[in-house]
Design a protein around this motif. Structure first.
Motif, PDB file in Angstrom:
ATOM      1  N   ALA A  94      33.786  27.298  43.099  1.00  0.00           N
ATOM      2  CA  ALA A  94      34.330  28.263  42.138  1.00  0.00           C
ATOM      3  C   ALA A  94      33.226  29.193  41.631  1.00  0.00           C
ATOM      4  O   ALA A  94      33.444  30.407  41.483  1.00  0.00           O
ATOM      5  CB  ALA A  94      34.990  27.532  40.974  1.00  0.00           C
ATOM      6  N   LYS A  95      32.041  28.640  41.397  1.00  0.00           N
ATOM      7  CA  LYS A  95      30.909  29.474  40.972  1.00  0.00           C
ATOM      8  C   LYS A  95      30.525  30.462  42.064  1.00  0.00           C
ATOM      9  O   LYS A  95      30.242  31.629  41.784  1.00  0.00           O
ATOM     10  CB  LYS A  95      29.697  28.596  40.624  1.00  0.00           C
ATOM     11  CG  LYS A  95      29.817  27.913  39.298  1.00  0.00           C
ATOM     12  CD  LYS A  95      28.578  27.107  38.995  1.00  0.00           C
ATOM     13  CE  LYS A  95      28.756  26.413  37.659  1.00  0.00           C
ATOM     14  NZ  LYS A  95      27.554  25.785  37.181  1.00  0.00           N
ATOM     15  N   GLY A  96      30.505  29.993  43.313  1.00  0.00           N
ATOM     16  CA  GLY A  96      30.157  30.866  44.431  1.00  0.00           C
ATOM     17  C   GLY A  96      31.155  32.002  44.598  1.00  0.00           C
ATOM     18  O   GLY A  96      30.770  33.154  44.796  1.00  0.00           O
ATOM     19  N   LEU A  97      32.447  31.685  44.483  1.00  0.00           N
ATOM     20  CA  LEU A  97      33.466  32.730  44.595  1.00  0.00           C
ATOM     21  C   LEU A  97      33.360  33.727  43.453  1.00  0.00           C
ATOM     22  O   LEU A  97      33.483  34.930  43.652  1.00  0.00           O
ATOM     23  CB  LEU A  97      34.865  32.102  44.597  1.00  0.00           C
ATOM     24  CG  LEU A  97      35.433  31.731  45.943  1.00  0.00           C
ATOM     25  CD1 LEU A  97      36.774  31.044  45.784  1.00  0.00           C
ATOM     26  CD2 LEU A  97      35.574  32.924  46.845  1.00  0.00           C
ATOM     27  N   ARG A  98      33.145  33.223  42.239  1.00  0.00           N
ATOM     28  CA  ARG A  98      33.044  34.125  41.085  1.00  0.00           C
ATOM     29  C   ARG A  98      31.827  35.036  41.211  1.00  0.00           C
ATOM     30  O   ARG A  98      31.904  36.234  40.940  1.00  0.00           O
ATOM     31  CB  ARG A  98      32.984  33.334  39.783  1.00  0.00           C
ATOM     32  CG  ARG A  98      32.994  34.251  38.565  1.00  0.00           C
ATOM     33  CD  ARG A  98      33.069  33.509  37.288  1.00  0.00           C
ATOM     34  NE  ARG A  98      31.909  32.654  37.138  1.00  0.00           N
ATOM     35  CZ  ARG A  98      31.720  31.864  36.107  1.00  0.00           C
ATOM     36  NH1 ARG A  98      32.606  31.806  35.155  1.00  0.00           N
ATOM     37  NH2 ARG A  98      30.640  31.128  36.020  1.00  0.00           N
ATOM     38  N   ALA A  99      30.706  34.490  41.658  1.00  0.00           N
ATOM     39  CA  ALA A  99      29.496  35.303  41.830  1.00  0.00           C
ATOM     40  C   ALA A  99      29.718  36.369  42.897  1.00  0.00           C
ATOM     41  O   ALA A  99      29.311  37.523  42.719  1.00  0.00           O
ATOM     42  CB  ALA A  99      28.311  34.413  42.196  1.00  0.00           C
ATOM     43  N   PHE A 100      30.382  35.992  43.983  1.00  0.00           N
ATOM     44  CA  PHE A 100      30.649  36.963  45.045  1.00  0.00           C
ATOM     45  C   PHE A 100      31.619  38.036  44.543  1.00  0.00           C
ATOM     46  O   PHE A 100      31.478  39.207  44.870  1.00  0.00           O
ATOM     47  CB  PHE A 100      31.213  36.265  46.285  1.00  0.00           C
ATOM     48  CG  PHE A 100      31.257  37.149  47.490  1.00  0.00           C
ATOM     49  CD1 PHE A 100      30.151  37.277  48.308  1.00  0.00           C
ATOM     50  CD2 PHE A 100      32.394  37.880  47.795  1.00  0.00           C
ATOM     51  CE1 PHE A 100      30.175  38.097  49.423  1.00  0.00           C
ATOM     52  CE2 PHE A 100      32.435  38.706  48.909  1.00  0.00           C
ATOM     53  CZ  PHE A 100      31.322  38.822  49.717  1.00  0.00           C
ATOM     54  N   ALA A 101      32.610  37.630  43.750  1.00  0.00           N
ATOM     55  CA  ALA A 101      33.585  38.590  43.211  1.00  0.00           C
ATOM     56  C   ALA A 101      32.915  39.568  42.245  1.00  0.00           C
ATOM     57  O   ALA A 101      33.328  40.733  42.158  1.00  0.00           O
ATOM     58  CB  ALA A 101      34.723  37.852  42.511  1.00  0.00           C
TER      59      ALA A 101
END
Length: 181
Positions: A94-101
């Motif tokens: 979830a952190k990785g997706l949020r950072a990418f977003a």
């Protein structure tokens, strides 16, 4: 109304998606419209080896979620949808997706499945705000160690008091003995 017969290739795709839904610790749904192939490849790399990020047809993914026993996702299967099947720590994914977003605003986190229940995009954000499993375990270990140290000090305190009392009595006797002499 009876379900339409499914072609063999679609049936195998649904079976694979169903297995992914069942075997994942979490599944996150995103809309990838506007991302280039190289950006999607970058996203896959940033999610790590334990997370499988795949683009799927909404009808197949909806059927697979239903077959896996997951309810409440039907509204999320609109527009171009990609699924992140998390095999490891859902917080890290979830952190990785949020950072990418944040770096690529065209990526939209729609929601997902966490512990078998449908979650909204806001709840995915809350999951991303959590600390990783390792940090939480380290904090727990520190708290346990601190409590053990306090317990040891509490158990040691009466022994130390007895030792100080004995030393004080010995000093008093020595003073009384010198006063009599």
């Amino acid at each position: 109304m009876a379900d339409k017969p499914v072609r063999a290739d679609k049936a195998s795709a649904v079976a694979e998606l169903t297995d992914n839904f069942r075997n994942s610790s979490a599944t996150l749904l995103t809309e990838y419209r506007g991302l280039t192939v190289s950006e999607i490849t970058e996203l896959r790399r940033s999610l790590g080896s334990e997370t499988k990020y795949s683009v799927s047809k909404n009808t197949l993914a909806k059927r697979a979620a239903s077959d896996a026993g997951i309810e409440g996702l039907d509204a999320l299967f609109t527009g171009p949808t990609a699924l992140a099947f998390v095999g490891g720590d859902p917080v890290e994914a979830a952190k990785g997706l949020r950072a990418f977003a944040k770096a690529h605003p065209v990526l939209i986190i729609k929601g997902g499945v966490f512990e078998g229940k449908a979650v909204t995009a806001a709840e995915v954000g809350k999951i991303a705000d959590l600390e990783s499993r390792e940090v939480l375990l380290a904090k727990l270990a520190g708290a346990m160690k601190g409590n053990l140290t306090k317990a040891a000090a509490t158990f040691q305190a009466p022994l130390a008091q007895v030792a100080r009392l004995a030393a004080a009595l010995q000093d008093k006797r020595a003073q009384d003995g010198s006063a009599e002499a």
